[in-house]
Motif scaffolding. Structure first.
Motif, PDB file in Angstrom:
ATOM      1  N   LEU A 173      19.978  41.253  41.240  1.00  0.00           N
ATOM      2  CA  LEU A 173      21.516  41.842  41.641  1.00  0.00           C
ATOM      3  C   LEU A 173      21.979  42.022  42.950  1.00  0.00           C
ATOM      4  CD1 LEU A 173      22.916  44.606  40.610  1.00  0.00           C
ATOM      5  CD2 LEU A 173      21.180  45.968  41.677  1.00  0.00           C
ATOM      6  N   GLN A 174      23.270  41.767  42.958  1.00  0.00           N
ATOM      7  CA  GLN A 174      24.109  41.737  44.326  1.00  0.00           C
ATOM      8  C   GLN A 174      25.107  42.642  44.123  1.00  0.00           C
ATOM      9  OE1 GLN A 174      24.906  37.596  43.921  1.00  0.00           O
ATOM     10  NE2 GLN A 174      23.634  37.371  45.717  1.00  0.00           N
ATOM     11  N   CYS A 175      25.374  43.608  44.857  1.00  0.00           N
ATOM     12  CA  CYS A 175      26.355  44.419  44.912  1.00  0.00           C
ATOM     13  C   CYS A 175      27.310  44.340  46.059  1.00  0.00           C
ATOM     14  CB  CYS A 175      26.028  45.949  44.562  1.00  0.00           C
ATOM     15  SG  CYS A 175      25.084  46.313  43.250  1.00  0.00           S
ATOM     16  N   PRO A 176      28.206  43.229  46.255  1.00  0.00           N
ATOM     17  CA  PRO A 176      28.994  43.164  47.373  1.00  0.00           C
ATOM     18  C   PRO A 176      30.059  44.186  47.867  1.00  0.00           C
ATOM     19  CG  PRO A 176      30.007  41.823  45.556  1.00  0.00           C
ATOM     20  CD  PRO A 176      28.710  42.612  45.216  1.00  0.00           C
ATOM     21  N   ALA A 177      30.389  45.023  46.893  1.00  0.00           N
ATOM     22  CA  ALA A 177      31.199  46.139  47.230  1.00  0.00           C
ATOM     23  C   ALA A 177      30.888  47.295  46.473  1.00  0.00           C
ATOM     24  CB  ALA A 177      32.739  45.544  46.894  1.00  0.00           C
ATOM     25  N   PRO A 178      31.265  48.629  46.640  1.00  0.00           N
ATOM     26  CA  PRO A 178      30.756  49.894  46.135  1.00  0.00           C
ATOM     27  C   PRO A 178      31.211  49.766  44.663  1.00  0.00           C
ATOM     28  CG  PRO A 178      31.768  50.419  48.246  1.00  0.00           C
ATOM     29  CD  PRO A 178      31.918  48.874  47.949  1.00  0.00           C
ATOM     30  N   ASN A 179      31.974  49.156  44.291  1.00  0.00           N
ATOM     31  CA  ASN A 179      32.560  49.024  43.204  1.00  0.00           C
ATOM     32  C   ASN A 179      32.401  47.827  42.023  1.00  0.00           C
ATOM     33  OD1 ASN A 179      34.618  47.744  44.393  1.00  0.00           O
ATOM     34  ND2 ASN A 179      36.220  48.307  43.151  1.00  0.00           N
TER      35      ASN A 179
ATOM     36  N   PHE B 124      22.301  34.124  32.286  1.00  0.00           N
ATOM     37  CA  PHE B 124      23.350  35.020  32.270  1.00  0.00           C
ATOM     38  C   PHE B 124      23.932  35.431  33.843  1.00  0.00           C
ATOM     39  CE2 PHE B 124      19.926  38.101  32.207  1.00  0.00           C
ATOM     40  CZ  PHE B 124      20.207  38.896  33.277  1.00  0.00           C
ATOM     41  N   THR B 125      25.090  35.811  33.832  1.00  0.00           N
ATOM     42  CA  THR B 125      25.848  36.201  34.912  1.00  0.00           C
ATOM     43  C   THR B 125      26.972  37.219  34.248  1.00  0.00           C
ATOM     44  OG1 THR B 125      25.300  34.404  36.169  1.00  0.00           O
ATOM     45  CG2 THR B 125      27.100  35.903  36.968  1.00  0.00           C
ATOM     46  N   TYR B 126      26.749  38.533  34.926  1.00  0.00           N
ATOM     47  CA  TYR B 126      27.477  39.657  34.688  1.00  0.00           C
ATOM     48  C   TYR B 126      28.374  40.026  36.029  1.00  0.00           C
ATOM     49  CZ  TYR B 126      25.310  40.495  30.019  1.00  0.00           C
ATOM     50  OH  TYR B 126      24.731  40.670  28.937  1.00  0.00           O
ATOM     51  N   VAL B 127      29.568  40.353  36.015  1.00  0.00           N
ATOM     52  CA  VAL B 127      30.386  40.939  37.117  1.00  0.00           C
ATOM     53  C   VAL B 127      30.737  42.298  36.249  1.00  0.00           C
ATOM     54  CG1 VAL B 127      32.072  40.898  38.563  1.00  0.00           C
ATOM     55  CG2 VAL B 127      31.242  38.675  37.913  1.00  0.00           C
ATOM     56  N   PHE B 128      30.216  43.507  37.000  1.00  0.00           N
ATOM     57  CA  PHE B 128      30.475  44.628  36.528  1.00  0.00           C
ATOM     58  C   PHE B 128      31.676  45.399  37.585  1.00  0.00           C
ATOM     59  CE2 PHE B 128      26.281  43.878  34.550  1.00  0.00           C
ATOM     60  CZ  PHE B 128      26.601  44.488  33.037  1.00  0.00           C
TER      61      PHE B 128
END
Length: 127
Positions: A69-75, A104-108
Motif C-alpha cells: 500500500l502506498q498513499c502519495p496524497a490524502p485522496n 494487480f495494481t489499483y489506484v483508488f
C-alpha cells in the motif's frame, strides 16, 4: 494506515453481481482486465466485462496473497500485489476447484462519495 479497498472489491466480486462490482469504479475509470486484451474505459465497458467474467465463473471467490500500500496524497492510494481467484468447475463429471493467481495494481481516489477505483490493472501471474 489500514486500507481495505482490494478486499472490498474481492468481497463484492464474490457476490456474483456485476453491477455491484462496477459501482466500485469511478465514472472515468480504466480497467486493464485479467482476461481482456484491450483496456476498458468507463462504467459501460467495465460492466460488459464484469457480466461476461462473472457469468462464466459462478461461485467465484478471491483472496489477497500479498499487497503493498502506498498513499502519495490524502485522496489517493495505490495498492499492488497478488491475489488468487478460485471457482468450482466440472471436470469429467467431477466438481473441482479451479484457481488462478494474478498480479494487480489499483489506484483508488477519494471523492465526496467515498473511495472509488480510478485505475485497475490485473494480469495472470506467470508460472
Amino acid at each position: 494506515m489500514k486500507f481495505n479497498g482490494v478486499q472490498h472489491w474481492l468481497d463484492t466480486l464474490s457476490t456474483g453481481n456485476p453491477e455491484a462490482v462496477t459501482n466500485l469504479y469511478l465514472p472515468r475509470a480504466v480497467l486493464v482486465a485479467t482476461f481482456e486484451a484491450e483496456p476498458l474505459q468507463g462504467k459501460r465497458e467495465i460492466l460488459g466485462y464484469m457480466k461476461e467474467f462473472l457469468g462464466g465463473k459462478p461461485g467465484l471467490s478471491g483472496k489477497i496473497c500479498s499487497q503493498i500500500l502506498q498513499c502519495p496524497a490524502p485522496n489517493v492510494c495505490v495498492v499492488s500485489g497478488v491475489y488468487e481467484f478460485a471457482w468450482p468447475s466440472s471436470y469429467g463429471g467431477t466438481m473441482i476447484e479451479k484457481k488462478q493467481k494474478a498480479r494487480f495494481t489499483y489506484v483508488f481516489e477519494k471523492t465526496v462519495n467515498g473511495w472509488g477505483i480510478l485505475t485497475h490493472h490485473s494480469s495472470v501471474l506467470p508460472e
